[in-house]
Design a protein around this motif. Structure first.
Motif, PDB file in Angstrom:
ATOM      1  N   UNK A  93      39.934  41.956  44.855  1.00 15.09           N
ATOM      2  CA  UNK A  93      38.526  41.601  44.784  1.00 15.09           C
ATOM      3  C   UNK A  93      37.702  42.833  44.412  1.00 15.09           C
ATOM      4  N   UNK A  94      36.832  42.695  43.427  1.00 17.23           N
ATOM      5  CA  UNK A  94      35.890  43.745  43.054  1.00 17.23           C
ATOM      6  C   UNK A  94      34.798  43.791  44.115  1.00 17.23           C
ATOM      7  N   UNK A  95      34.685  44.905  44.845  1.00 21.53           N
ATOM      8  CA  UNK A  95      33.733  44.980  45.947  1.00 21.53           C
ATOM      9  C   UNK A  95      32.283  45.134  45.473  1.00 21.53           C
ATOM     10  N   UNK A  96      32.088  45.519  44.233  1.00 24.00           N
ATOM     11  CA  UNK A  96      30.717  45.612  43.725  1.00 24.00           C
ATOM     12  C   UNK A  96      30.129  44.235  43.479  1.00 24.00           C
ATOM     13  N   UNK A  97      30.940  43.337  42.939  1.00 26.89           N
ATOM     14  CA  UNK A  97      30.443  42.010  42.565  1.00 26.89           C
ATOM     15  C   UNK A  97      30.934  40.904  43.490  1.00 26.89           C
TER      16      UNK A  97
END
Length: 627
Positions: free
Chosen positions: A311-315
């Motif tokens: 999972x991309x933690x920014x988005x």
């Protein structure tokens, strides 16, 4: 024959699959407002301290003042509590000539009229802010609060001095729906957050089941009860609720954001270093029907816990996933099994994943296959299987589609340094009893002193369920023991060695945990001559013995399913869960710190034989209170 492989993309990154990171949401809006109000009226002549500013972290405070120093040290002490360690932390690179708010952590709970907490904030020039404050008492235990989700009772068997264990705290995540708690080396509670009561505003809830701290100091976690803000619109029949909200919060209890994810992140949250990404085992619910797999009691419908995701933690959008229904053998029957979630085929139960720093292999713990696997991150190809060699050739037609024997590692007997002869019944039984992992949890990387892309070293909590695939011959809980172990895999020779183990004789059946639990091997102060283990025997269960003590018969989670049923067990009798936390000096094989947590109240299965909903610890960490 082809090596099984899978790598996929199911999230277009537009919110249609994973809605992503939510910041315009009630808990975040609430906490931002509280923070802004706290700091808004601070001037050069104003100082303030607010205990538990956000209403979720009772042993923390926020200090507000006008700052003129780039470096400040916070100190917390409780002079009226004997031997309570002093907690300090130095903040650096602080903004100057403006109002700031600093977290102050590590207060002790009020126990009597004499318990108090003193704090000071100092610069190189002297005291900037100081004072005393009081806190509330700790929440009541189950019998004290007349509940089933109270604070644990603590039995302290061994405490330690600073010189032997340092200043880090022992964090433990207690379920069902209890608390995340940090104990100091004397057994004092220095930080905690609770799940939240069902009668409270859901904005005040927090996860206490599956939580990890990220490199920026925030926590991220999920829990079954966190299902108030997001439910997928396309939720399919038999898909369980919960575990789809990943809450990110700091040590003061302030909620930073909530990630909405389509498929449950039931297990294994771990940050990928330098990538601002979360690697996790996804509770992927497929459309596979029960008739598409082996017909047995554990194959009830859609499959679960059989996917690795990033999972991309920014988005909050998913970058990639690996489908273990393709990579692993869906037709191999699970041992142990878990029927606690109805209508779900929990055939592999992927409960931990990490990325090996040398080989770039995704290392996974497949609990219900009692196997540890390595998957190439770049290609999704299965590289090896470390586990009992039986039944891997099973297929729907009976004709193998994969030569699984080429993927199975050869176990090396630690007593002889020679391979076990698995064609010899005695040696095969010995490997099952003492070498292989069974129902294991919490696989972790052991970072080697020298990088080597041919060698992988990992630790694991070996739960020990059955210790054989022949369940009729399995070991009962009262004769079993869970073990914290280290293994080494050599890829070129396709061999696996067991390097170290603790728990068989040292803790024995008292610590037998048929589920959950963790094992963390480390070197004290980074010194290889001081090897340590932080052990969390988090799923111990014991039967009431009539005397009200914790010396009753050790039990399994689900008799006949997690382990062979003990003939001396009272199946519908009263029981308690127990968590044993130890820091162990591996040179002497003895604990330096040793506490036991229970609910203090025996429970009844109430017509069921699943005993998980009492007290247990899926996760535990030793780490600083301040990040």
């Amino acid at each position: 024959m082809a090596i099984p492989a899978h790598i996929g993309q199911r999230d277009p990154g537009d919110g249609s699959y994973n809605p992503g990171l939510q910041t315009d949401i009630e808990p975040v809006i609430r906490d931002n407002q509280i923070y802004n109000e706290f700091i808004s009226d601070i001037t050069e002549n104003t100082q303030k301290l607010h205990v538990d500013l956000f209403g979720r972290s009772p042993l923390t405070a926020m200090a507000g003042f006008w700052n003129k120093h780039p470096e400040l040290t916070v100190t917390v002490e409780a002079p009226h509590v004997a031997d309570a360690p002093i907690i300090t932390h130095t903040y650096t690179d602080l903004p100057l000539d403006q109002a700031i708010a600093l977290p102050v952590l590590g207060f002790l709970a009020q126990e009597s009229e004499y318990t108090d907490n003193n704090f000071t904030i100092t610069s190189s020039e002297g005291v900037v802010m100081s004072g005393g404050t009081s806190t509330k008492p700790l929440p009541g235990t189950d019998p004290q609060s007349n509940s089933e989700n109270g604070f644990p009772e603590v039995q302290i068997l061994k405490t330690a001095e600073q010189g032997s264990v340092g200043d880090d705290l022992y964090f433990v995540m207690l379920s069902e729906r209890r608390a995340n708690i940090a104990y100091d080396r004397k057994g004092n509670v220095r930080w905690f957050v609770r799940a939240g009561d069902v009668d409270e505003d859901p904005a005040l809830w927090l996860p206490v089941f599956n939580t990890v701290r990220l490199s920026d100091g925030t926590f991220i976690g999920c829990d079954d009860h966190l299902q108030h803000y997001y439910t997928p619109s396309d939720l399919k029949e038999n898909e369980p609720l919960g575990q789809r909200e990943l809450w990110r919060f700091d040590a003061t209890g302030r909620v930073i954001g909530i990630y909405f994810i389509r498929d449950r992140a039931h297990h294994s949250l771990i940050e990928l270093p330098g990538e601002n990404a979360l690697l996790y085992a996804s509770d992927y619910i497929s459309t596979r029907n029960a008739s598409d797999g082996p017909v047995n009691e554990a194959n009830q419908g859609p499959s679960a816990e059989d996917c690795i995701a990033i999972l991309d933690l920014e988005t909050g959008y998913e970058k990639v996933y690996y489908d273990l229904r393709v990579i692993m053998n869906f037709w191999r029957l699970p041992v142990p099994i878990d029927l606690s979630v109805p209508h779900i085929n929990d055939w592999i139960h992927l409960n931990q994943v990490y990325l090996d720093s040398d080989t770039n292999l995704l290392m996974g713990s497949c609990r219900h296959q009692s196997a540890v696997i390595g998957i190439d991150r770049a290609t999704g190809a299965l590289r090896f299987i470390s586990g009992n060699h039986d039944d891997w050739q099973e297929t729907e037609s009976g004709a193998p589609t994969t030569d699984w024997s080429d993927l199975l590692l050869t176990p090396i007997n630690p007593d002889t340094d020679q391979p076990y002869d698995l064609s010899n019944p005695d040696q095969k039984a010995a490997a099952d009893q003492t070498f292989w992992t069974w129902g294991q949890h919490n696989i972790q990387e052991i970072v080697k002193s020298t990088s080597n892309q041919d060698v992988i070293e990992f630790s694991v909590f070996n739960n020990g369920n059955y210790r054989t695939r022949n369940k009729a011959a399995g070991v009962i809980a009262s004769e079993n023991a869970s073990r914290c172990a280290r293994y080494q895999v050599t890829l070129s020779s396709r061999e696996v060695r067991k390097l170290e183990e603790y728990g068989e004789t040292e803790v024995g059946s008292d610590g037998y945990s048929s589920y959950v639990s963790t094992a963390s091997f480390f070197n004290h102060e980074g010194d290889p001559s001081l090897p340590r283990l932080f052990a969390n025997f988090g799923g111990s269960i014991f039967q009431e013995n009539g005397g009200g003590t914790d010396t009753g018969l050790p039990l399994t989670l689900m008799p006949g399913e997690s382990d062979r049923q003990d003939p001396n067990e009272v199946v519908d009798g009263n029981y308690q869960g127990r968590t044993i936390l130890q820091e162990v000096d591996l040179n002497t094989r003895s604990p330096l710190f040793d506490i036991r947590l229970t609910s203090g109240s025996f429970k009844s299965p109430e017509g069921e034989t699943i005993r998980r909903a009492e007290l247990y610890a899926f996760r535990a960490y030793k780490m600083p209170l301040y990040s």
